[in-house]
Motif scaffolding. Structure first.
Motif, PDB file in Angstrom:
ATOM      1  N   ARG A  74      -9.739 -26.114 -11.530  1.00 14.58           N
ATOM      2  CA  ARG A  74     -10.677 -24.734 -10.815  1.00 14.58           C
ATOM      3  C   ARG A  74     -11.476 -24.773 -10.041  1.00 14.58           C
ATOM      4  N   PHE A  75     -11.562 -24.398  -8.366  1.00 14.23           N
ATOM      5  CA  PHE A  75     -12.566 -24.110  -7.524  1.00 14.23           C
ATOM      6  C   PHE A  75     -13.432 -22.890  -8.157  1.00 14.23           C
ATOM      7  N   ILE A 114      -8.762 -21.669  -7.105  1.00 16.71           N
ATOM      8  CA  ILE A 114      -9.801 -21.477  -6.120  1.00 16.71           C
ATOM      9  C   ILE A 114     -10.624 -20.086  -5.913  1.00 16.71           C
ATOM     10  N   SER A 115     -11.854 -20.558  -5.871  1.00 19.18           N
ATOM     11  CA  SER A 115     -12.689 -18.777  -6.031  1.00 19.18           C
ATOM     12  C   SER A 115     -13.471 -19.274  -4.511  1.00 19.18           C
ATOM     13  N   PHE A 116     -13.476 -18.422  -3.538  1.00 19.85           N
ATOM     14  CA  PHE A 116     -14.122 -19.144  -1.949  1.00 19.85           C
ATOM     15  C   PHE A 116     -14.690 -17.961  -2.055  1.00 19.85           C
ATOM     16  N   THR A 117     -16.047 -17.785  -2.270  1.00 22.28           N
ATOM     17  CA  THR A 117     -16.923 -16.277  -1.330  1.00 22.28           C
ATOM     18  C   THR A 117     -17.691 -16.546  -0.358  1.00 22.28           C
ATOM     19  N   THR A 118     -17.521 -16.517   0.854  1.00 19.18           N
ATOM     20  CA  THR A 118     -18.685 -16.781   2.038  1.00 19.18           C
ATOM     21  C   THR A 118     -19.317 -15.559   2.551  1.00 19.18           C
ATOM     22  N   LYS A 150       2.689 -23.992 -10.867  1.00 16.16           N
ATOM     23  CA  LYS A 150       3.391 -22.635 -11.317  1.00 16.16           C
ATOM     24  C   LYS A 150       2.500 -20.908 -11.450  1.00 16.16           C
ATOM     25  N   TYR A 151       1.008 -21.876 -11.486  1.00 18.02           N
ATOM     26  CA  TYR A 151       0.528 -21.168 -11.628  1.00 18.02           C
ATOM     27  C   TYR A 151      -1.025 -21.008 -10.493  1.00 18.02           C
ATOM     28  N   LEU A 152      -1.002 -19.323  -9.974  1.00 22.40           N
ATOM     29  CA  LEU A 152      -2.198 -19.651  -8.644  1.00 22.40           C
ATOM     30  C   LEU A 152      -2.627 -18.574  -8.392  1.00 22.40           C
ATOM     31  N   ILE A 153      -4.208 -19.346  -8.412  1.00 25.08           N
ATOM     32  CA  ILE A 153      -4.645 -18.165  -8.987  1.00 25.08           C
ATOM     33  C   ILE A 153      -5.924 -18.066  -7.838  1.00 25.08           C
ATOM     34  N   PHE A 154      -6.295 -17.330  -7.141  1.00 25.73           N
ATOM     35  CA  PHE A 154      -6.147 -17.462  -5.297  1.00 25.73           C
ATOM     36  C   PHE A 154      -7.839 -16.334  -5.080  1.00 25.73           C
TER      37      PHE A 154
END
Length: 504
Positions: A74-75, A114-118, A150-154
Motif C-alpha cells: 500500500r502506497f 496506490i494513492s497518488f495526489t498531486t 487480484k485486488y487493485l485499489i488505485f
C-alpha cells in the motif's frame, strides 16, 4: 534506491532509519522472528504503509529480503513524510523501486493499493510535470495487470486542476488532460477500485476481466471519445463474473442513455451518477436478472428495466428530483423485502416521509425497514414520521437511527398532530431505536408506533449520550414498553444501550 524519507536504501536497506522494533519474550527471545515465513508475510500484508514494510529488511538477517514476497503493498503520498506537489518525484521513485524489487521475487501480489495526489498549483501549472504524473500512474496500472494482481485499489487526484485547464486552453469538455486506462485483459483480477479526479479517462476497447467480481468507480469523468465503451465495460461480455458494481460521481460525457446488461450482477450502488451541471437526466436501463440489492442516491438518473429480482433497496435523501426517482423505484421494485431510507426534517418540511405517503398507498411487501432520520428540531419526529408508518402494515423488523441537535426547549408544550394516524404493526418482532433524546413527545410517538406490536420479541434502545436528557433513561424505558425485562448494555461513545425481551 531512494526511500520515502529520502534515504538511499543501499544494500538490504541497512541504513534505513528509524528501524522497527521486534517484540521479545520475558527471557529476551525474539518471538516474532521465530514464526514461519507464511505467517510473517501475512502479518506484513496487513501493514498500511509500504515504507514500514520495507523497513523490516533492517531488523535482522532473518527478515532480510522477506518483504519482497509480501502479498499486499500500500502506497499513499498523503501520509506523513510526503507532501503532494512537492515530493512527487520522490514518491514515484519509491513506488517504482519497491515494485521493481518486488517483481524480482517471482511471487504474485494479491493486493496493490496506490494513492497518488498531486497539486497543480504547487507544480506551477507545469503541463509536462502533470503529464509525467499521469504517465507514472498509467505504468502502475500496467504493472498491476502484468503481475496478475487480484485486488487493485488505485487513486489519482489532481488537486486544484483549474489552472491546468487554463494552460490547456480548455473551452470544450473534449479538451484537457486524459489518462488512458491500460488495463489489458487481466485473468486473475477480482476486485478493482478506481478513483480518478482532475483528469478524464479513456476506456479500453477490447479488455476482458474474466475473474472480476467487484468494480468500484469514483470521481471518474469518461472522455466523450470513449464514453460509448462504458456499457461494454460493465457488461457480461467484458465482466462475465461481476457481482458488485459501485459508481459514485461518475460522468459519461455525451451520454444520455446507458444500458447495463449483466447476468451476474447482484449489487448496484449509484451515488451522484452524472453531473448536475448538465441540467438533464440520463436514462439507465437495467438488464440484470440476478440483481438483489440496489442503492440509489442520484436524482439525475431515470432507472428502467426489469427490477422484479431486487429484494433490498436503499434510497438516499429525498428532495427535488430525488423524490421522483425514489417513488419510481419503489413502484418498480415490487419484490423488495428490505427497505433502507434516509429522511430529512428541515424547517417543518419533510423530505421523504410525506412524499412516499403521497406517492404510495401501501408497501405491504416490505418486511424490514431501516430509517436514517435527520431532524433539525427534535420535537418534530412524530409529525414527520406518523403518516409514513401507515404505509407499512407487514413489518417484522424496524430500525430508526435518529440524528438531531439537543432540544433547545426540553418541555413538550406543542400539540401532537399525529395522534389520529392509524398505525398497524401487528407482525413486528424486532425493533432497534438509536439516538434517542428521551423527551416526552418522542416517548408518546414511539408508544403509538408500538401499541399494536403484540408479537414483539426483542427491542434494542440506545440513547444519545451527548444530547439525551440526563437521568431520564430508566423512566423512559419503563413507560415505553412493559410486559418484559430491560437489561442494561455497555456504554460506548455513542451512548448507553438497553435490550428488552418479553417475560416467558
Amino acid at each position: 534506491m531512494d526511500t520515502a524519507d529520502g534515504e538511499d536504501m543501499g544494500d538490504g536497506a541497512k541504513r534505513m532509519t528509524p528501524s522497527p522494533t521486534v517484540d521479545h519474550g520475558a527471557d529476551g527471545a525474539d518471538l516474532i522472528s521465530g514464526l514461519p515465513d507464511d505467517v510473517l508475510l501475512r502479518i506484513l500484508g496487513q501493514v498500511g504503509d509500504a515504507r514500514d514494510v520495507v523497513r523490516t529488511d533492517a531488523l535482522s538477517r532473518r527478515w532480510r529480503g522477506l518483504w519482497t514476497r509480501v502479498p499486499a503493498l500500500r502506497f499513499d503520498n498523503s501520509r506523513p513524510g510526503f507532501r503532494p506537489g512537492f515530493d512527487d518525484s520522490r514518491f514515484v521513485s519509491f513506488v517504482d523501486d519497491v515494485l521493481a524489487l518486488r517483481a524480482q521475487s517471482g511471487d504474485g501480489i494479491e493486493l496493490l493499493a496506490i494513492s497518488f495526489t498531486t497539486d497543480v498549483e504547487r507544480l506551477e501549472g507545469d503541463v509536462e510535470l502533470v503529464s509525467m504524473s499521469i504517465r507514472d500512474a498509467q505504468e502502475w496500472i500496467k504493472y498491476a495487470v502484468r503481475h496478475e494482481v487480484k485486488y487493485l485499489i488505485f487513486e489519482f487526484h489532481l488537486d486544484n486542476y483549474q489552472p491546468l485547464r487554463d494552460y490547456y486552453h480548455v473551452v470544450h469538455d473534449d479538451d484537457g488532460p486524459v489518462m488512458s486506462l491500460l488495463l489489458g485483459s487481466p485473468a486473475k483480477l477480482e476486485t478493482m477500485h478506481l478513483d480518478i479526479l482532475g483528469v478524464k479517462v479513456d476506456l479500453p476497447a477490447t479488455a476482458v476481466f474474466a475473474s472480476l467480481v467487484e468494480l468500484k468507480l469514483e470521481s471518474i469523468v469518461v472522455a466523450g471519445r470513449s464514453s460509448d465503451l462504458f456499457a461494454r465495460l460493465v457488461s457480461s461480455e467484458c465482466c462475465p463474473r461481476l457481482q458488485k458494481l459501485s459508481m459514485s460521481g461518475v460522468e459519461l460525457e455525451g451520454v444520455t442513455e446507458l444500458l447495463l446488461d449483466s447476468g451476474s450482477l447482484a449489487e448496484l450502488w449509484l451515488k451522484f451518477m452524472w453531473m448536475e451541471r448538465h441540467e438533464r437526466k440520463m436514462s439507465l436501463e437495467l438488464r440484470t436478472p440476478s440483481l438483489r440489492l440496489t442503492f440509489v442516491r442520484s436524482p439525475s438518473i431515470n432507472i428502467d428495466g426489469d427490477l422484479s429480482s431486487v429484494w433490498r433497496l436503499k434510497l438516499g435523501p429525498f428532495d427535488g428530483d430525488m423524490s421522483d426517482t425514489g417513488i419510481h423505484l419503489l413502484r418498480r421494485c415490487s419484490s423488495i423485502r428490505c427497505l433502507h431510507m434516509s429522511i430529512y426534517f428541515v424547517k417543518g418540511k419533510s423530505y421523504g416521509a410525506d412524499i412516499i405517503k403521497g406517492g404510495m398507498s401501501q408497501l405491504s411487501y416490505v418486511t424490514s425497514l431501516k430509517l436514517d432520520i435527520f431532524i433539525e428540531e427534535a420535537h418534530s419526529l412524530g409529525d414527520g414520521l406518523a403518516s409514513l408508518f401507515t404505509v407499512f402494515s407487514n413489518l417484522r423488523y424496524l430500525r430508526l437511527d435518529l440524528f438531531s441537535e439537543r432540544p433547545k426547549d426540553l418541555i413538550c408544550n406543542h400539540q401532537d398532530h399525529w395522534k389520529s394516524q392509524k398505525i398497524s404493526l401487528v407482525h413486528l418482532q424486532e425493533v432497534e431505536l438509536r439516538g434517542l433524546r428521551g423527551i416526552n413527545c418522542e416517548l408518546r410517538f414511539l408508544q403509538l408506533v408500538l401499541a399494536s406490536a403484540t408479537q414483539l420479541q426483542k427491542m434494542f434502545v440506545r440513547f444519545d449520550r451527548h444530547h439525551c436528557l440526563e437521568g431520564t433513561e430508566n423512566d423512559f424505558l419503563d413507560m415505553l414498553l412493559g410486559g418484559g425485562t430491560w437489561m442494561g448494555g455497555h456504554i460506548s461513545d455513542a451512548g448507553q444501550s438497553y435490550t428488552w425481551r418479553p417475560r416467558r
